[in-house]
Write an enzyme that holds these catalytic residues in place. Structure first.
Site, PDB file in Angstrom:
ATOM      1  N   HIS A  56       0.852  -1.193   0.000  1.00 45.91           N
ATOM      2  CA  HIS A  56       0.000   0.000   0.000  1.00 45.91           C
ATOM      3  C   HIS A  56       0.888   1.243   0.000  1.00 45.91           C
ATOM      4  CE1 HIS A  56      -3.543  -2.232   2.175  1.00 45.91           C
ATOM      5  NE2 HIS A  56      -3.073  -2.907   1.142  1.00 45.91           N
ATOM      6  N   GLU A  58       0.510   4.057   1.529  1.00 46.59           N
ATOM      7  CA  GLU A  58       0.631   4.662   2.859  1.00 46.59           C
ATOM      8  C   GLU A  58       1.705   3.954   3.693  1.00 46.59           C
ATOM      9  OE1 GLU A  58      -3.671   4.728   1.444  1.00 46.59           O
ATOM     10  OE2 GLU A  58      -2.141   3.184   1.706  1.00 46.59           O
ATOM     11  N   CYS A  86      -5.892   1.768   5.872  1.00 43.25           N
ATOM     12  CA  CYS A  86      -6.330   0.528   6.497  1.00 43.25           C
ATOM     13  C   CYS A  86      -5.636   0.441   7.861  1.00 43.25           C
ATOM     14  CB  CYS A  86      -5.980  -0.666   5.609  1.00 43.25           C
ATOM     15  SG  CYS A  86      -4.207  -1.049   5.578  1.00 43.25           S
ATOM     16  N   CYS A  89      -1.774   0.301   7.627  1.00 45.17           N
ATOM     17  CA  CYS A  89      -1.146   1.567   7.253  1.00 45.17           C
ATOM     18  C   CYS A  89      -1.294   2.611   8.346  1.00 45.17           C
ATOM     19  CB  CYS A  89      -1.733   2.070   5.937  1.00 45.17           C
ATOM     20  SG  CYS A  89      -1.333   0.983   4.549  1.00 45.17           S
TER      21      CYS A  89
END
Length: 161
Positions: A56, A58, A86, A89
């Protein structure tokens, strides 16, 4: 703190990155790290299509910041992102000591869209950032751009049915 025109410009860049991810066959998420002076330090997009569900943007931003920025500078940074972090993250953001988060669409919105399109929920519970990092400074959702994020996720869903 209200979302400014500068914030909106960075969020639009996140949407460009999300589109780039989608066009590459990935999930449509994009994020940008900006320092206290307004300089973009890193921009990234989702890269999970090859099987590593942790790729991800992030998380990449948190890792990069931990490796390249002194602790005192991290807190002055802002992470802009197309979708709310999420839990993985959000935790990385908290552990890295990054500052403000501004996101377009919430994890709750994404979960509701997916349910409405008949898709299974993701493998991780949908929690708000503050449920993981209670002290986080968070702005979002940014309603002016939510429809654009929804359209990207709808296109991704339609491609993968």
């Amino acid at each position: 703190m209200a979302v400014s025109d500068v914030d909106l410009a960075h969020l639009r860049r996140c949407l460009e990155l999300a589109r780039e991810a989608l066009d590459d066959g990935d999930e449509p998420f994009g994020s940008v790290l900006v320092d206290a002076g307004g300089t973009v330090l890193l921009a990234d997009r989702n890269r999970v299509k090859d099987g590593d569900g942790t790729r991800h943007p992030e998380l990449e931003i948190a890792r990069w910041a931990a490796a390249h920025l002194p602790v005192e500078e991290r807190a002055g940074c802002t992470v802009y992102t197309s979708g709310e972090h999420c839990p993985m993250c959000a935790a990385a953001h908290g552990w890295a000591g990054l500052g403000r988060i501004v996101y377009v669409a919430s994890s709750g919105q994404l979960a509701a869209w997916r349910r409405g399109w008949g898709l299974a929920p993701g493998p991780v519970a949908s929690l708000p950032i503050k449920g993981v990092v209670p002290g986080a400074v968070v702005e979002g959702p940014v309603e002016a751009l939510v429809d654009e994020v929804c359209a990207l996720h709808r296109e991704h869903a339609d491609r993968h049915r």
